[in-house]
Design a protein around this motif. Structure first.
Motif, PDB file in Angstrom:
ATOM      1  N   LEU A   1       0.836  -1.210   0.000  1.00  0.00           N
ATOM      2  CA  LEU A   1       0.000   0.000   0.000  1.00  0.00           C
ATOM      3  C   LEU A   1       0.866   1.253   0.000  1.00  0.00           C
ATOM      4  O   LEU A   1       0.536   2.257  -0.628  1.00  0.00           O
ATOM      5  CB  LEU A   1      -0.918   0.020   1.221  1.00  0.00           C
TER       6      LEU A   1
ATOM      7  N   ALA B   1       0.323   2.630  -3.711  1.00  0.00           N
ATOM      8  CA  ALA B   1      -0.814   3.553  -3.606  1.00  0.00           C
ATOM      9  C   ALA B   1      -0.509   4.789  -2.775  1.00  0.00           C
ATOM     10  O   ALA B   1      -1.375   5.649  -2.614  1.00  0.00           O
ATOM     11  CB  ALA B   1      -2.006   2.802  -3.020  1.00  0.00           C
TER      12      ALA B   1
ATOM     13  N   ILE C   1      -0.068   4.993   0.397  1.00  0.00           N
ATOM     14  CA  ILE C   1      -0.791   4.971   1.674  1.00  0.00           C
ATOM     15  C   ILE C   1       0.162   4.519   2.782  1.00  0.00           C
ATOM     16  O   ILE C   1       0.671   3.402   2.731  1.00  0.00           O
ATOM     17  CB  ILE C   1      -1.997   4.012   1.579  1.00  0.00           C
TER      18      ILE C   1
ATOM     19  N   TYR D   1       0.603   2.834   5.271  1.00  0.00           N
ATOM     20  CA  TYR D   1       0.070   1.779   6.117  1.00  0.00           C
ATOM     21  C   TYR D   1       0.878   0.507   5.897  1.00  0.00           C
ATOM     22  O   TYR D   1       0.693  -0.201   4.904  1.00  0.00           O
ATOM     23  CB  TYR D   1      -1.409   1.538   5.785  1.00  0.00           C
TER      24      TYR D   1
ATOM     25  N   GLU E   1      -5.953 -10.638   3.191  1.00  0.00           N
ATOM     26  CA  GLU E   1      -7.276 -10.019   3.368  1.00  0.00           C
ATOM     27  C   GLU E   1      -7.396  -8.767   2.493  1.00  0.00           C
ATOM     28  O   GLU E   1      -8.396  -8.563   1.794  1.00  0.00           O
ATOM     29  CB  GLU E   1      -7.448  -9.672   4.858  1.00  0.00           C
ATOM     30  N   LEU E   2      -6.354  -7.930   2.520  1.00  0.00           N
ATOM     31  CA  LEU E   2      -6.405  -6.699   1.711  1.00  0.00           C
ATOM     32  C   LEU E   2      -6.370  -7.021   0.217  1.00  0.00           C
ATOM     33  O   LEU E   2      -7.040  -6.370  -0.579  1.00  0.00           O
ATOM     34  CB  LEU E   2      -5.248  -5.767   2.097  1.00  0.00           C
TER      35      LEU E   2
ATOM     36  N   ALA F   1      -7.609  -9.623  -1.217  1.00  0.00           N
ATOM     37  CA  ALA F   1      -8.936 -10.117  -1.622  1.00  0.00           C
ATOM     38  C   ALA F   1      -9.905  -8.954  -1.832  1.00  0.00           C
ATOM     39  O   ALA F   1     -10.789  -9.003  -2.676  1.00  0.00           O
ATOM     40  CB  ALA F   1      -9.471 -11.069  -0.564  1.00  0.00           C
ATOM     41  N   ARG F   2      -9.726  -7.914  -1.057  1.00  0.00           N
ATOM     42  CA  ARG F   2     -10.604  -6.756  -1.152  1.00  0.00           C
ATOM     43  C   ARG F   2     -10.244  -5.870  -2.355  1.00  0.00           C
ATOM     44  O   ARG F   2     -11.109  -5.323  -3.019  1.00  0.00           O
ATOM     45  CB  ARG F   2     -10.426  -5.962   0.138  1.00  0.00           C
ATOM     46  N   LEU F   3      -8.947  -5.725  -2.594  1.00  0.00           N
ATOM     47  CA  LEU F   3      -8.502  -4.711  -3.557  1.00  0.00           C
ATOM     48  C   LEU F   3      -8.140  -5.260  -4.937  1.00  0.00           C
ATOM     49  O   LEU F   3      -8.427  -4.632  -5.956  1.00  0.00           O
ATOM     50  CB  LEU F   3      -7.268  -3.979  -3.004  1.00  0.00           C
TER      51      LEU F   3
ATOM     52  N   GLU G   1     -10.352  -5.716  -8.362  1.00  0.00           N
ATOM     53  CA  GLU G   1     -10.657  -4.506  -9.130  1.00  0.00           C
ATOM     54  C   GLU G   1      -9.396  -3.774  -9.578  1.00  0.00           C
ATOM     55  O   GLU G   1      -9.290  -3.339 -10.716  1.00  0.00           O
ATOM     56  CB  GLU G   1     -11.520  -3.557  -8.278  1.00  0.00           C
ATOM     57  N   MET G   2      -8.433  -3.636  -8.657  1.00  0.00           N
ATOM     58  CA  MET G   2      -7.244  -2.843  -9.000  1.00  0.00           C
ATOM     59  C   MET G   2      -6.438  -3.474 -10.132  1.00  0.00           C
ATOM     60  O   MET G   2      -5.750  -2.773 -10.869  1.00  0.00           O
ATOM     61  CB  MET G   2      -6.378  -2.625  -7.768  1.00  0.00           C
TER      62      MET G   2
ATOM     63  N   LYS H   1      -7.529  -4.428 -12.735  1.00  0.00           N
ATOM     64  CA  LYS H   1      -8.100  -4.020 -14.024  1.00  0.00           C
ATOM     65  C   LYS H   1      -7.589  -2.647 -14.458  1.00  0.00           C
ATOM     66  O   LYS H   1      -7.826  -2.218 -15.583  1.00  0.00           O
ATOM     67  CB  LYS H   1      -9.632  -3.956 -13.917  1.00  0.00           C
ATOM     68  N   LEU H   2      -6.937  -1.929 -13.547  1.00  0.00           N
ATOM     69  CA  LEU H   2      -6.429  -0.589 -13.896  1.00  0.00           C
ATOM     70  C   LEU H   2      -5.249  -0.707 -14.860  1.00  0.00           C
ATOM     71  O   LEU H   2      -4.558  -1.731 -14.869  1.00  0.00           O
ATOM     72  CB  LEU H   2      -5.954   0.143 -12.633  1.00  0.00           C
TER      73      LEU H   2
END
Lengths: 303, 117
Positions: free
Chosen positions: A146, A150, A152, A154, A164-165, A167-169, A172-173, A175-176
């Protein structure tokens, strides 16, 4: 003679060509950078398809892994799909075996990685095998996915949180456009000064900095003897790391004529040697072949 | 077509999702930004403001925006309610985001952290 070509979205300044003999087979291995030009990479892949023995895709990932889940990078898949006849790989298959083994090797054969070593992985979803190996050996981990991709601030501290992150991100990301997530072309030759200033402390707090060389380089501040574990390095890269104050360089891929090639190149070489369809190749196949080739990480002390 | 009131409601749902996520607030502590959210098919403007990790929403345009998000009203409402992710509409041009590339990635990230699976 077998021909293996790596087509990279990276800078053409890193282009290289060598001839080597591996297990009695002569290989011509070359790398061709397209300076971040996606269309040029597509053209080149189509041009090489059916004319060489294996192709590596460099400067881009096609598959990212977190745990047992595989995420497909849309831009990388577009490039891969342009090749219909020749086996084409992005290095992810080999990363999961070779880079994991590199971590075990360093624990067993060097004093670079004692338990509790503070390790910064600039990005871990592109080399999950290495991340898991560090965790398994009790390293104190910071995953910078991150932070550096990105911006961030963190730090991810555990493989579980990374999964976990991801799986969430990642669904979709991924595809950028890839250049939004990773430095391509000319960006690979420069440093992001703002992020070096803002996030350089993560490097300085670590004892070992691991991951993709272009990411490692792009955000690297002045160091104090840290060990760098990475893949692709040229003589200029080694000079850069020395100048920055790195203490030791470990490359996971072997050196051919002064240059360690990317994992994608090495995976392409192994695929050409195995002569099996990529989807039928198992980690065991790679491990057996790596043993037969006697590939070992290269350890260079810079001080 | 969604109404201005529906976009307001979707932004409030987005704000609620954000504010419930303590980890996301920590992640954005350093990211002070003003975002203009503008519908392209109806007169509707909103301001999202991130300051010290806290997100606030208000109707109307800000004096100055770091990022501008433009889409038709339906897409905006769907997006902020989490019915769609920003990536697809951004990639096909339905959603336009004007700002630095890093900020665009960050906004995408926030949305996925709230609604992503």
């Amino acid at each position: 003679m077998k021909r293996v070509v790596s087509v990279s979205l990276g800078s053409s300044r890193r282009d290289h060509r060598v001839e080597v003999e591996l297990l009695g087979e002569r290989f011509e291995i070359s790398r061709r950078g397209t300076d971040g030009n996606f269309d040029r990479a597509l053209e080149l892949l189509k041009e090489l398809d059916g004319k060489v023995d294996a192709i590596g895709l460099g400067g881009i990932d096609v598959y990212l892994y977190a745990g047992k889940t595989r995420y497909v990078v849309r831009d990388g898949k577009k490039l891969m799909d342009a090749v219909q006849k020749t086996p084409v790989v992005d290095g992810s298959g080999l990363k999961n075996t070779l880079e994991r083994e590199t971590v075990y090797y360093l624990r067993e054969h060097t004093d670079l990685l004692p338990p509790g070593t503070r390790v910064l992985m600039v990005s871990a979803v592109d080399r999950f095998g290495m991340a898991e190996a560090f965790a398994e050996l009790g390293c104190d981990l910071t995953f910078g996915d991150l932070i550096f991709a990105a911006g961030i601030p963190y730090p991810i501290r555990t493989v579980k949180e990374l999964e976990e992150l991801a799986a969430r991100l990642l669904p979709e990301m991924s595809k950028l456009p890839f250049h939004m997530l990773y430095p391509t072309g000319k960006k690979q030759e420069t440093q992001d000064e703002e992020k070096v200033k803002k996030f350089g402390h993560y490097y300085r707090e670590a004892q070992v900095i691991a991951g993709d060389y272009h990411l490692v380089r792009r955000y690297m501040p002045r160091l104090d003897g840290q060990t760098i574990i990475t893949n692709t390095t040229t003589a200029d890269d080694v000079a850069f790391l020395k100048e920055k104050g790195a203490g030791c360089l470990v490359t996971t891929t072997p050196e051919f004529q002064g240059r360690s090639f990317g994992t994608n190149v090495m995976e392409a070489v192994l695929v050409a040697l195995l002569q099996k369809p990529w989807e039928q190749i198992t980690p065991r196949d790679y491990l057996d072949l790596l043993q037969r080739l006697d590939f070992k990480p290269r350890v260079v002390y810079l001080r | 077509m969604a109404s201005h009131a529906e976009i307001t409601a979707s932004l409030l749902a987005f704000q609620e999702g954000y504010n419930k996520n303590e980890r996301l607030k920590i992640m954005n502590r350093d990211w002070d930004r003003v975002v203009l959210v503008q519908a392209s098919d109806i007169p509707s403007q909103h301001t999202l403001e991130l300051q010290n990790g806290e997100l606030s929403v208000r109707e109307g345009a800000p004096p100055r925006a770091d990022l501008t998000v433009i889409a038709d009203s339906e897409t905006l409402a769907d997006l902020f309610y989490g019915d769609i992710t920003p990536t697809e509409p951004y990639m096909n041009g339905t959603l336009k985001i004007i700002g630095s590339e890093d900020d665009i990635v960050r906004l995408d990230f926030i949305s996925l952290m709230i609604w992503g699976e």
